[in-house]
Design a protein around this motif. Structure first.
Motif, PDB file in Angstrom:
ATOM      1  N   SER A  82     -27.983  26.595   5.762  1.00  0.00           N
ATOM      2  CA  SER A  82     -28.412  25.198   5.682  1.00  0.00           C
ATOM      3  C   SER A  82     -29.008  24.908   4.322  1.00  0.00           C
ATOM      4  O   SER A  82     -29.444  25.816   3.607  1.00  0.00           O
ATOM      5  CB  SER A  82     -29.451  24.885   6.774  1.00  0.00           C
ATOM      6  OG  SER A  82     -30.614  25.674   6.601  1.00  0.00           O
ATOM      7  N   THR A  83     -29.007  23.632   3.967  1.00  0.00           N
ATOM      8  CA  THR A  83     -29.658  23.185   2.742  1.00  0.00           C
ATOM      9  C   THR A  83     -30.175  21.775   2.953  1.00  0.00           C
ATOM     10  O   THR A  83     -29.551  20.971   3.654  1.00  0.00           O
ATOM     11  CB  THR A  83     -28.681  23.221   1.543  1.00  0.00           C
ATOM     12  OG1 THR A  83     -29.385  22.924   0.336  1.00  0.00           O
ATOM     13  CG2 THR A  83     -27.544  22.229   1.718  1.00  0.00           C
ATOM     14  N   ALA A  84     -31.335  21.488   2.383  1.00  0.00           N
ATOM     15  CA  ALA A  84     -31.950  20.170   2.538  1.00  0.00           C
ATOM     16  C   ALA A  84     -31.278  19.162   1.617  1.00  0.00           C
ATOM     17  O   ALA A  84     -30.996  19.458   0.451  1.00  0.00           O
ATOM     18  CB  ALA A  84     -33.441  20.242   2.230  1.00  0.00           C
ATOM     19  N   ILE A  85     -31.001  17.974   2.151  1.00  0.00           N
ATOM     20  CA  ILE A  85     -30.376  16.926   1.338  1.00  0.00           C
ATOM     21  C   ILE A  85     -31.194  15.631   1.334  1.00  0.00           C
ATOM     22  O   ILE A  85     -30.786  14.645   0.721  1.00  0.00           O
ATOM     23  CB  ILE A  85     -28.947  16.624   1.827  1.00  0.00           C
ATOM     24  CG1 ILE A  85     -28.931  16.243   3.312  1.00  0.00           C
ATOM     25  CG2 ILE A  85     -28.035  17.809   1.560  1.00  0.00           C
ATOM     26  CD1 ILE A  85     -27.567  15.798   3.818  1.00  0.00           C
ATOM     27  N   GLY A  86     -32.322  15.626   2.001  1.00  0.00           N
ATOM     28  CA  GLY A  86     -33.146  14.426   2.037  1.00  0.00           C
ATOM     29  C   GLY A  86     -34.316  14.620   2.973  1.00  0.00           C
ATOM     30  O   GLY A  86     -34.531  15.712   3.498  1.00  0.00           O
ATOM     31  N   ALA A  87     -35.080  13.570   3.165  1.00  0.00           N
ATOM     32  CA  ALA A  87     -36.236  13.643   4.054  1.00  0.00           C
ATOM     33  C   ALA A  87     -36.444  12.307   4.741  1.00  0.00           C
ATOM     34  O   ALA A  87     -36.121  11.249   4.187  1.00  0.00           O
ATOM     35  CB  ALA A  87     -37.492  14.037   3.280  1.00  0.00           C
ATOM     36  N   GLY A  88     -36.964  12.372   5.960  1.00  0.00           N
ATOM     37  CA  GLY A  88     -37.272  11.171   6.717  1.00  0.00           C
ATOM     38  C   GLY A  88     -38.758  11.090   7.009  1.00  0.00           C
ATOM     39  O   GLY A  88     -39.404  12.110   7.262  1.00  0.00           O
ATOM     40  N   MET A  94     -21.653  16.056  -0.779  1.00  0.00           N
ATOM     41  CA  MET A  94     -22.844  15.545  -0.101  1.00  0.00           C
ATOM     42  C   MET A  94     -24.113  15.864  -0.885  1.00  0.00           C
ATOM     43  O   MET A  94     -25.025  15.033  -0.988  1.00  0.00           O
ATOM     44  CB  MET A  94     -22.930  16.124   1.311  1.00  0.00           C
ATOM     45  CG  MET A  94     -21.758  15.741   2.217  1.00  0.00           C
ATOM     46  SD  MET A  94     -21.498  13.955   2.367  1.00  0.00           S
ATOM     47  CE  MET A  94     -22.954  13.490   3.316  1.00  0.00           C
ATOM     48  N   LEU A  95     -24.179  17.046  -1.467  1.00  0.00           N
ATOM     49  CA  LEU A  95     -25.338  17.408  -2.291  1.00  0.00           C
ATOM     50  C   LEU A  95     -25.406  16.541  -3.546  1.00  0.00           C
ATOM     51  O   LEU A  95     -26.496  16.170  -3.996  1.00  0.00           O
ATOM     52  CB  LEU A  95     -25.263  18.885  -2.678  1.00  0.00           C
ATOM     53  CG  LEU A  95     -25.577  19.874  -1.551  1.00  0.00           C
ATOM     54  CD1 LEU A  95     -25.173  21.292  -1.955  1.00  0.00           C
ATOM     55  CD2 LEU A  95     -27.064  19.832  -1.221  1.00  0.00           C
ATOM     56  N   GLU A  96     -24.246  16.223  -4.096  1.00  0.00           N
ATOM     57  CA  GLU A  96     -24.202  15.350  -5.277  1.00  0.00           C
ATOM     58  C   GLU A  96     -24.806  13.987  -4.961  1.00  0.00           C
ATOM     59  O   GLU A  96     -25.620  13.470  -5.733  1.00  0.00           O
ATOM     60  CB  GLU A  96     -22.757  15.196  -5.736  1.00  0.00           C
ATOM     61  CG  GLU A  96     -22.557  14.211  -6.885  1.00  0.00           C
ATOM     62  CD  GLU A  96     -21.085  13.949  -7.165  1.00  0.00           C
ATOM     63  OE1 GLU A  96     -20.768  12.831  -7.619  1.00  0.00           O
ATOM     64  OE2 GLU A  96     -20.248  14.842  -6.902  1.00  0.00           O
ATOM     65  N   HIS A  97     -24.434  13.400  -3.821  1.00  0.00           N
ATOM     66  CA  HIS A  97     -24.963  12.085  -3.471  1.00  0.00           C
ATOM     67  C   HIS A  97     -26.429  12.151  -3.069  1.00  0.00           C
ATOM     68  O   HIS A  97     -27.181  11.212  -3.326  1.00  0.00           O
ATOM     69  CB  HIS A  97     -24.115  11.469  -2.360  1.00  0.00           C
ATOM     70  CG  HIS A  97     -22.875  10.819  -2.864  1.00  0.00           C
ATOM     71  ND1 HIS A  97     -22.820   9.497  -3.266  1.00  0.00           N
ATOM     72  CD2 HIS A  97     -21.631  11.320  -3.084  1.00  0.00           C
ATOM     73  CE1 HIS A  97     -21.613   9.213  -3.685  1.00  0.00           C
ATOM     74  NE2 HIS A  97     -20.866  10.298  -3.588  1.00  0.00           N
TER      75      HIS A  97
END
Length: 308
Positions: free
Chosen positions: A162-168, A293-296
């Motif tokens: 897994s890798t983090a792509i954002g936060a809520g 997805m990581l790029e965006h």
């Protein structure tokens, strides 16, 4: 019989001349003549009529050439398909999406961009809950999932990467007529007496426990009146005045025309949005998808930093 024999035969059949075919194939004419004789011996048929100047396809040779042309076209298509599959430009990626992720613009932008740039890779988007995504990944029914980190357990990390792509941020959803609707933020003490809608533990135990644990640690556990299995249900109940809702979202984006999202000043609870996939999956198409997805996600993060 080898593919080279078929290619040699095709070249001579098209040229009807051994010398010109040898030049096109970049091999010596005697070697080419020998290969065709071997092919005719194997087939036990004469493929060419030898003429004083050049050759002419026999009836059997003409029929054979039609089939050889189709065979070699299929071989070329197979080679091209294998190369595109190997380079990640062809295939299918099964992506799990929960409705929570609909609030993250960079996810939809990433999906759109990937589809535009990889038209030969099919994105099979499947609407399913976070825990169901993790189970499907382990079973091989999904290739990649997008979930909050709270749904991943330590035992999952053996099989999944897994890798983090954002936060809520966890916020308060209120009806536009509510006294909190125009506030910059509220405190837990202020919502202590409010009827509160929250997540259902049966479907998201890790998420529920982290939310409730954070509320209790801050000393003002709210009065939950109903658990909601999805954000859509929670927002629907808020929109008809059933209470205020504890919800994690991408930011203060209005989920509906009569709902406002208000930060909870003394909670400070965030969840990481994770891309999750099987560790052993070496698919080139999947890697291209992850990269996009990581790029965006990175572009979105830079835009947010600039806005701040």
């Amino acid at each position: 019989m080898e593919l080279r024999h078929l290619r040699y035969f095709r070249a001579i059949g098209r040229e009807e001349h051994f010398g010109r075919a040898a030049i096109a194939l970049r091999i010596a004419q005697p070697a080419l003549t020998r290969q065709i004789r071997d092919l005719e011996a194997e087939l036990d048929v004469e493929l060419f009529e030898r003429l004083p100047r050049g050759v002419r396809l026999s009836n059997a040779g003409g029929a054979f050439l039609e089939d050889v042309e189709e065979i070699l076209r299929q071989v070329d298509r197979a080679v091209d398909r294998a190369r595109r599959m190997g380079s990640g430009h062809l295939g299918t990626i099964r992506v799990g999406l929960s409705e929570i992720m609909a609030t993250y613009d960079f996810i939809s932008r990433g999906l759109f961009d990937f589809r535009a740039n990889e038209p030969s890779v099919e994105l099979d988007l499947r609407s399913t809950g976070s825990l169901a995504q993790i189970a499907a990944l382990k079973d091989g029914a999904l290739d990649v999932g997008i979930v909050y980190d709270a749904h991943l357990e330590e035992r999952d990390r053996e099989a999944l990467s897994s890798t983090a792509i954002g936060a809520g941020e966890t916020m308060l959803a209120v009806h536009e007529s509510h006294r909190f609707a125009q506030r910059e933020s509220v405190t837990l003490a202020e919502i202590a007496d409010e009827p509160v809608l929250g997540p259902a533990r049966t479907l998201a135990a890790g998420y529920y426990d982290r939310v409730v644990g954070a509320l209790i640690r801050n000393g003002n556990a709210p009065r939950f009146v109903q658990e909601c299995t999805t954000n859509s249900i929670l927002f629907s109940l808020v929109s008809v005045g059933m209470g205020v809702g504890i919800v994690t979202t991408a930011g203060p984006h209005t989920p509906g025309h009569n709902i406002r999202l208000v930060p909870i000043a003394d909670l400070g609870l965030t969840f990481e949005v994770m891309l999750v996939w099987r560790t052993r999956d070496r698919s080139a198409a999947l890697q291209r998808f992850l990269d996009k997805m990581l790029e965006h996600a990175s572009l979105s993060s830079r835009r947010e930093d600039k806005d701040d």
